[in-house]
Write an enzyme that holds these catalytic residues in place. Sequence first.
Site, PDB file in Angstrom:
ATOM      1  CD  GLU A  16      13.258  23.418  -3.877  1.00 16.80           C
ATOM      2  OE1 GLU A  16      13.387  22.219  -4.203  1.00 16.80           O
ATOM      3  OE2 GLU A  16      14.144  24.263  -4.057  1.00 16.80           O
ATOM      4  CE  LYS A 114      12.483  -2.809 -11.233  1.00 15.47           C
ATOM      5  NZ  LYS A 114      13.671  -2.065 -10.825  1.00 15.47           N
ATOM      6  CD  GLU A 666       3.430  -6.720  -3.120  1.00 14.41           C
ATOM      7  OE1 GLU A 666       4.231  -6.077  -2.427  1.00 14.41           O
ATOM      8  OE2 GLU A 666       3.066  -6.349  -4.235  1.00 14.41           O
ATOM      9  CG  HIS A 695       1.023  -2.234   0.116  1.00 17.18           C
ATOM     10  ND1 HIS A 695       1.013  -3.598  -0.065  1.00 17.18           N
ATOM     11  CD2 HIS A 695       2.312  -1.861   0.065  1.00 17.18           C
ATOM     12  CE1 HIS A 695       2.250  -4.015  -0.239  1.00 17.18           C
ATOM     13  NE2 HIS A 695       3.059  -2.984  -0.160  1.00 17.18           N
TER      14      HIS A 695
END
Length: 752
Positions: A16, A114, A666, A695
């Site tokens: 939600e 991360k 990358e 990206h």
Amino acid sequence: MKTSVIGYPRIGKDRELKFASEKYFKGEITESELNETAAAIRADNLKAQKDAGIDFISSNDFSFYDNVLDTAVLFNIIPARYTELGLPSLDTYFAMARGYQGDKGNVKALAMKKWFNTNYHYLVPEISDDTEVKLTGTKPVDEYKEASALGVNTKVAVTGPFTFLKLLRYTGSKTIADYAPVFAAEYVKLINAVAKAGAEWIEFDEPYLVHDLSAEDNKIFKDIYNTILGSKGSVKVLLQTYFGDIRDIYSEVTALAFDGIGLDFIEGKKTLELVKSNGFPADKLLFAGVVNGKNIWKNNYEKTLGIIDEIKAAAGEDNIVVNTSCSLLHVPYTLASETKLTDEYKKHFAFAEEKLPELVQIASLAVNKDEAVLEANRKLHESRVNAYDAKVQERVKNIKDSDYTRLPEFAEREKIQKARFNLPLFPTTTIGSFPQTADVRKNRQDFRKGNISEEEYVNFNKNKIAECIKLQEEIGLDVLVHGEFERNDMVEYFGEHLEGYLFTEKAWVQSYGTRCVKPPFIWGDVSRKEAITVKWSAFAKSCTDKEVKGMLTGPVTILNWSFHREDISIKESTLQIALAIRDEVLDLEANGINIIQIDEAALREKLPLRKSDWYSEYLDWAIPAFRLVTSGVKPETQIHTHMCYSEFTDIIPAIDAMDADVITFEASRSDLLILDSLKENNFKTEVGPGVYDIHSPRVPSVDEIVTALTKMRAKIDDSKLWVNPDCGLKTRGNEETVKSLKNLVEAAKKLR
Ligand code: GLN
Ligand code: ZN
């Protein structure tokens, strides 16, 4: 015995919060409507935990985007470029999280990283020399009060000052040592505010303590907490650690005036040993993380009670609180949402909601060993349908040392392959996927729902492949790809074609902000049912005289993006997957695919947090697992690999040891730092550091690509340099893709 939960998922059972936030971003709902959704989620979460009988429930574990960002805002650490936009506070917050582009200005988001060794990502706050650190926010107090009003007495959970200081980016000349005393003082104010609101406990999350720590780190930690604990007044302070053990600072931590200390007995390999050999102070509570907050399996009671018995001997029974090993943020909400998994499987899993009664049951068993309950749990763990495959186990057992080595060695292969493929200098290629346009996704969905026949589905994809090949020929690329139109996700696709995998409907886990992932579950022994990608790659090859790269996902990435088994080691599971992918590699080779790429995008994901454990605990088997996949091919077959999403400057030797022939990665966002490391380490593998960032929809100019390549040529021998984008193109549109690739080919030609 009491129970505790470090934190609860907050995206909502049906995501939600994700949907409401996205609507808010689009201006479709108001801030107060978004707040209503958020409050309802918080209330649900509190109720679930209270009803289950949890004693220590956290407030302030909710976040609109990320808790580290919340902490930054709480202490006024907001770079000027965001405040200058002059937006309302929630919008300033979202501007930091997502960037802002509109009539008030144009700013990029904060960097994202991360969160320790999880697949969750936090925003990296920036602090400059003139940042005025001061407690200006009220979120912890507000959420504490909100919970109290709902009848739930909570501990207030906050990112701890040490971890927060370690994760900050310092943009000026001031350092962590300069800021530590300032933060200590502001955290004291926070404790006072929380105390005034009536809270009995405040929890400081300090996962950073599970790293290798220097003497300076230890000193900073002690200085901060001496200040904080010296003025905590009547509030009790819980120091909560997770994701490992705190071997470098255990005795210092236990000597400080904390009222409770949370230790991780799941990932903390040395935690039990630390408690046993150093003891645990009798005047503190030990929050024992014994229910895995990162995995989806039912707890093994016998094992857990064994641990608790040992802790009791060291810490005393009355001081133990049964805790999750980390926040439950990292597991899905509830099994109740799964309608397709049968009970045979379901009964083995515990998501967040199901972990609550587990905590309570463990706490009760620790005091009173109910044999019937224990026996039922034992039986459960012994009875797993369709989990074991003797053939697979046998195959893993029979792996020989020589299976991990490809022969002849790289230098020899490089010569053979150069002669065979006769590619121009600076060969051009892509990473695999081409734009996944609406028709591509619709084709997959229609097939999945049974709206179209398999033949229709396959024909559509074949047309797409033929078009994609033609397009690449027109653009002038040297090594072509089929485009990956059959794949939704690089791990899910392979999981679906492997034996031993299970899938869920709603087992979403937050990855960052509104982004969620639904990792598949490794249920049992993994093997390949049949050839997976051969028909697509072989068809692509039949459309052209150029080389077509086969495209696979590597075993370490497949494992790292799945929920893994707990009854066998992740090494063993990875080897099983490696053997399955090895079979696929050999099938591709037998079907005329002479170049094969094996993506290891997530190679770094499970790298231990402690550098000292990197090789012994992980790389020593993860790298060989990759080699097992490729060691069977002929010398003239070229193996590529691809990596992204993370820094790998520091594991360059391990990457070279994967012994691929070419690696693409990358690089465009990491300022080409990695190139220095390649040079320093005498990197032997040929390399394609991405020449532009996929990206963003921006089309890089020829000049820009030439400039990037020129920088690369200073560090990489011309004979080893490939030219490619930095990742797959699936999230891009056709138009910008074609333009960008044309420029890329043009740039390579210029250099030639
Ligand atoms: N081959 C995959 C692709 O191009 C690689 C994706 C990735 O690295 N994340 O989409
Ligand atoms: Zn990538």
